[in-house]
Design an enzyme around this catalytic site. Structure first.
Site, mmCIF file in Angstrom:
data_model
loop_
_atom_site.group_PDB
_atom_site.id
_atom_site.type_symbol
_atom_site.label_atom_id
_atom_site.label_comp_id
_atom_site.label_asym_id
_atom_site.label_seq_id
_atom_site.Cartn_x
_atom_site.Cartn_y
_atom_site.Cartn_z
ATOM 1 N N GLU A 127 -9.621 3.160 -0.877
ATOM 2 C CA GLU A 127 -9.303 2.316 0.271
ATOM 3 C C GLU A 127 -9.776 3.003 1.550
ATOM 4 O O GLU A 127 -9.548 4.195 1.692
ATOM 5 C CB GLU A 127 -7.806 2.049 0.365
ATOM 6 C CG GLU A 127 -7.510 0.922 1.348
ATOM 7 C CD GLU A 127 -6.009 0.597 1.470
ATOM 8 O OE1 GLU A 127 -5.179 1.484 1.171
ATOM 9 O OE2 GLU A 127 -5.702 -0.522 1.877
ATOM 10 N N GLY A 260 -0.774 9.770 3.693
ATOM 11 C CA GLY A 260 0.402 10.349 3.051
ATOM 12 C C GLY A 260 0.330 10.147 1.551
ATOM 13 O O GLY A 260 0.574 11.052 0.764
ATOM 14 N N MET A 262 -1.337 6.966 -1.616
ATOM 15 C CA MET A 262 -2.172 5.779 -1.821
ATOM 16 C C MET A 262 -1.750 5.072 -3.100
ATOM 17 O O MET A 262 -1.655 5.679 -4.153
ATOM 18 C CB MET A 262 -3.643 6.185 -1.889
ATOM 19 C CG MET A 262 -4.589 5.035 -2.239
ATOM 20 S SD MET A 262 -4.621 3.745 -0.954
ATOM 21 C CE MET A 262 -5.067 2.317 -1.944
ATOM 22 N N ASN A 264 -2.866 3.265 -5.539
ATOM 23 C CA ASN A 264 -3.753 2.826 -6.614
ATOM 24 C C ASN A 264 -2.942 2.244 -7.772
ATOM 25 O O ASN A 264 -1.894 2.771 -8.129
ATOM 26 C CB ASN A 264 -4.558 4.013 -7.144
ATOM 27 C CG ASN A 264 -5.182 4.812 -6.032
ATOM 28 O OD1 ASN A 264 -5.931 4.279 -5.232
ATOM 29 N ND2 ASN A 264 -4.836 6.088 -5.946
ATOM 30 N N GLU A 297 5.049 3.017 -1.698
ATOM 31 C CA GLU A 297 3.930 2.873 -2.632
ATOM 32 C C GLU A 297 4.294 1.968 -3.800
ATOM 33 O O GLU A 297 3.485 1.154 -4.238
ATOM 34 C CB GLU A 297 3.471 4.255 -3.142
ATOM 35 C CG GLU A 297 3.075 5.255 -2.049
ATOM 36 C CD GLU A 297 2.093 4.708 -1.023
ATOM 37 O OE1 GLU A 297 1.255 3.875 -1.395
ATOM 38 O OE2 GLU A 297 2.194 5.097 0.164
HETATM 39 ZN ZN ZN Z 1 0.896 1.293 2.221
#
Ligand code: ZN
Length: 860
Positions: A127, A260, A262, A264, A297
């Site tokens: 991203e 911080g 991600m 995925n 997340e």
């Molecule tokens: Zn986010």
């Protein structure tokens, strides 16, 4: 090169990718093959997709059992590749295969080598638009396709990817890791890691296998994350009424990460300090932060990963929602954390940025990759979160939840836009969600509500708030209107009541359902509204007089912050603000105390810059008087069964007495405890360690600096918890002697400061008077190397900190960045310059009043 605005044509769409990639932490390159099944929707010879900084060869297209070669034409300006066949492809399925080779990125994007001291791992960060730097792909969020990873490794490493492992083939030192095929997902969510990881035992939560991974030797530090995740998954499944949508959930702490964390699909990567902790080493705030990041997340697995935005202009839907959901879920699971109180400070940061003329609407058109990168800001996350919260509060929890559930089911594994969500929320609530949200999402800024009280009648009016006196009067500002859901809380003879209404006109009068006199009033109950309040006359008097006793902690913070913002834009004078500090400094709530100490820090800097020592002594005497009372009551050491609030309050009081009031005894005592912490981190309560270590660094000399470096390195190489290590790393920037600042700056070039920490360390040096000149010189000299190594997020942070330089540097800043465009941080630069100008304007206006007030304090 700045890539052009470009969208892929729609006549070829991806269905599946099979990516077979060889990548070894020790080697300077990666390579592999991609087999991409596509759907050809109109006859064409050209298949266009994304590719960047890749060497491609052997492209072949297969239709049925017929394979033909294709030519390869890369276009760096659009970051695309076009594969062309001699004859047009028929409609329907086809398959293209190609060999790719690339080098790991020096920034923390695409495929890169994350490293910190002896720890290294191959990681990916796709991203926003970096999947295209790993293998050729249709790198737009609407081009969802499934992926099947095969990863080839060497040596004793573990490979992880988006889906569960099917099996491993071993061939001596070499291994081939084959993974299951994923469900359709956007390319920005593809991920793999390869490194010497160890995982917690698998925990199966309502059918989903979940593990937390860390570099070998650290899995023990993952226990908190593992158990908190186990509580969160069922909560989200119930809230969304939708089972966890993917096959497994792995969370990995990696030794180098720009953001911080991600989200995925199935493989979330984190900075180590945001996932790992030793419960005895982490402070309450650090533990809460880990909980919130995990919750953020995980929320994305539904909001973002299952239902994905159509395009980057709706990024805010992903991020605002995940941020709001993280607070809601964490609050539901662990109400003692009081995370919504923490959010008040985040919201205030958003109000500050959003009051600048350089702000942007939550929904902003995005055309190029660097414009997409700039969307990851406080407006998208924190303002977006505040607006979501305001909307939920307006619709009611159950209707909001019902609308989300139908939205989730309608768009599962597909893409949606903001308007789709508003439609579902409208259907669930029967309320005009679209109209309300457009005023908050499509226009920049927010209103200030002028609020006055006459008997039982409230008079309110709105206009766009500006943080500087010079912008508020423009025609553009004057024309803006919001649909403001207001909740006013007050107490009358019968008790505490709330009155709700919508302010969607310029001004309005509302009669409060009060019986007898109104004793106190809160114009923005629980500070849920994203606006500032200019309380006037009787309303302001009531807030000043009864606020400290009657308003909630966040309402008190809101009042203090609003009052300061009104001074900044010259609606109020500094003389009007001083009674606010006086009234709230004796607070026993640590959140309010933090708001007060922040303002005292600002005042201290203004007095320091004025060079008037007597006024500064006056401020110090005032702080000492106000805060010693609290310290005497609390004591220096934690008491048994003490409240978290008292623990946090003690840390703030010690910080203020040492750093702002310069109380020698408090400094000495802090240093003593810091040295004890250095010998044994468990000897000191983790909630206080950070303050003690920071105070000791702030007043430290070269010998202490050496011992800080030594402690940091020893702890890191022994695999200590990140919190135990980082309090020594991040305080290096606090040492004031010039030679030590030079050493910290030169450590950025070496391996001593980890790549992911460069942005924070440099930003801190730039924001501090004593160190900023050297840091600015360093930035200019080392710009080319820095801008690659510091990461996208780090770059924005660094560029924004330049705004803390004094006015005499302004021309130099403009000249430097004209020559060296801070691509991806252009908005940050605009904010920095605006911030610099506003601070200088404020200084000129309020310093005389502060001087005369605190000189009198000095005499008192
Ligand atoms: Zn986010």
């Amino acid at each position: 090169m700045e890539p052009k605005a470009h969208r892929l044509p729609n006549h070829v769409r991806p269905i599946t990718y099979a990516v077979d990639i060889a990548t070894y932490p020790a080697r300077g390159e990666f390579e592999g093959t991609a087999e991409i099944s596509i759907d050809v929707l109109s006859a064409t010879q050209a298949i266009e997709m994304h590719a960047r900084e890749l060497a491609l060869r052997e492209a072949r297209v297969t239709v049925g059992d017929h394979t033909v070669p294709a030519t390869i034409a890369l276009d760096p300006a659009t970051e695309t590749v076009t594969f062309t066949t001699e004859k047009p492809l028929p409609l329907g399925h086809a398959k293209i295969s190609v060999h790719f080779r690339g080098t790991p990125s020096a920034s923390m994007h695409g495929l890169y080598l994350a490293h910190d001291g002896g720890e290294r791992a191959i990681c990916t960060q796709c991203e926003a638009t970096d999947a295209r730097a790993i293998f050729p792909c249709f790198d737009e969020p609407e081009m969802k396709a499934s992926i099947t990873w095969t990863i080839r490794t060497e040596g004793p490493v573990v490979a992880l990817a988006n889906t569960p492992l099917l099996g491993v083939e071993e061939d001596g030192e070499k291994k081939i890791w084959r993974f299951q095929t994923s469900s359709p997902m956007a390319s920005y969510l593809y991920a793999l890691v390869v490194g010497d990881f160890e995982g917690t035992p698998t925990q199966v939560v309502s059918g989903t296998p979940s593990r937390v991974w860390a570099m070998r030797g650290k899995a023990e530090q993952a226990r908190f994350a593992q158990s908190f995740t186990g509580r969160l998954i069922p909560w989200y499944e119930r809230y969304f009424d939708y089972a966890y949508p993917f096959k497994k959930y792995d969370q990995v702490a990696v030794p180098g990460f720009d953001a911080g964390a991600m989200e995925n699909v199935g493989l979330v990567l984190f900075r180590q300090n945001l996932l790992l902790m030793d419960p005895r080493a982490a402070s309450w705030n650090q533990e809460k932060l880990i909980a919130k990041v995990i919750a953020h997340e995980l929320a994305h697995m539904w909001f973002g990963n299952l239902v994905t935005m159509r395009w980057w202009d709706d990024l805010w839907l992903n991020e605002a929602f995940a941020e709001w959901m993280a607070h809601k879920a964490t609050h539901a699971i662990e109400p003692t954390y009081l995370v919504w109180n923490d959010f008040q400070a985040d919201k205030n940061r958003a109000l500050i940025d959003d009051a600048l003329p350089t702000t942007h609407p939550i929904w902003t058109a995005v055309k190029t990759p660097s414009e997409a990168i700039e969307m990851f800001d406080v407006i998208t996350y924190q303002k977006g979160c505040a607006v979501m919260r305001m909307l939920e509060n307006f619709l009611g929890e159950s209707k909001f939840e019902a609308g989300l559930r139908t939205y989730m089911k309608a768009f599962a594994f597909q893409n949606a836009a903001g308007s789709d969500l508003w439609r579902h929320l409208e259907e669930a609530s029967g309320l005009p969600v679209g109209a309300l949200m457009r005023s908050w999402v499509e226009q920049p800024g927010f209103p200030v509500i002028d609020f006055s009280l006459d008997d039982n009648t409230v008079s309110v009016s709105q206009h766009r708030f500006s943080s500087s006196p010079k912008h508020g009067a423009t025609a553009e500002y004057q024309a803006q209107l919001w649909s403001v859901p207001m909740v006013v809380r007050f107490e009358d003879e019968r008790g505490i009541k709330e009155h709700r209404f919508i302010l969607d006109t310029r001004e309005k009068k509302e009669i409060l359902p009060a019986e007898g006199a109104i004793k106190w009033i809160s114009p923005n109950a629980d500070e849920i509204g994203f606006y500032r309040v200019n309380a006037k006359g009787r309303a302001r008097e009531l807030m000043l007089e009864h606020g400290p006793a009657k308003l909630t902690a966040v309402e008190q913070m809101g009042f203090v912050e609003d009052q300061w913002a009104l001074v900044r834009n010259s609606t109020c004078t500094i003389e009007q603000f001083i009674p606010v500090i006086d009234a709230f400094a004796s607070t026993h709530d640590h959140n309010v105390l933090r708001a007060i100490t922040d303002r005292l820090g600002t005042i201290d800097l203004l007095l320091k810059d004025s060079g008037d020592q007597r006024a500064r002594e006056g401020l110090r005497a005032w702080i000492a008087k106000a805060f010693n009372v609290q310290l005497n009551e609390l004591g220096f050491v934690a008491k048994k069964r003490e409240s978290q609030n008292d623990m946090q309050r003690r840390a703030l009081v010690i910080y203020a007495l040492a750093n702002l009031a310069r109380q020698d005894a408090v400094i000495q005592e802090s240093v003593r405890y810091a040295l004890e912490e250095q010998k044994d981190p468990r000897a000191i309560d983790a909630n206080l360690s950070g303050t003690f270590v920071a105070v000791a660094a702030r007043f430290g000399d070269e010998a202490r600096y050496e011992s800080w470096l030594d402690t940091y390195q020893k702890r890191k190489s022994s695999g200590a918890a990140p919190q135990d290590c980082l309090r020594y790393l991040y305080t290096l920037a606090m040492f004031r002697p010039e030679p030590l600042t030079r050493r910290t700056l030169s450590a950025i070039d070496g391996a001593m400061i980890p790549q992911e920490a460069i942005g924070s360390v440099l930003a801190q040096l730039l924001a501090t008077r004593e160190t900023q000149e050297l840091a600015w010189g360093y930035l200019k000299t080392n710009w080319d190397a820095l801008r690659t190594r510091v990461g996208d997020m780090g770059l924005s942070r660094v560029v924004e900190s330049v705004g803390h330089l004094r006015a005499q540097h302004r021309a130099d800043i403009v000249a430097f960045f004209t020559e060296h465009t801070p691509r991806g941080a252009e908005r940050a630069l605009a904010r920095a310059l605006e911030g610099l100008d506003q601070r200088e304007e404020l200084r000129a206006r309020v310093t005389p009043g502060l001087l005369s007030h605190f000189k009198l304090e000095a005499q008192a």
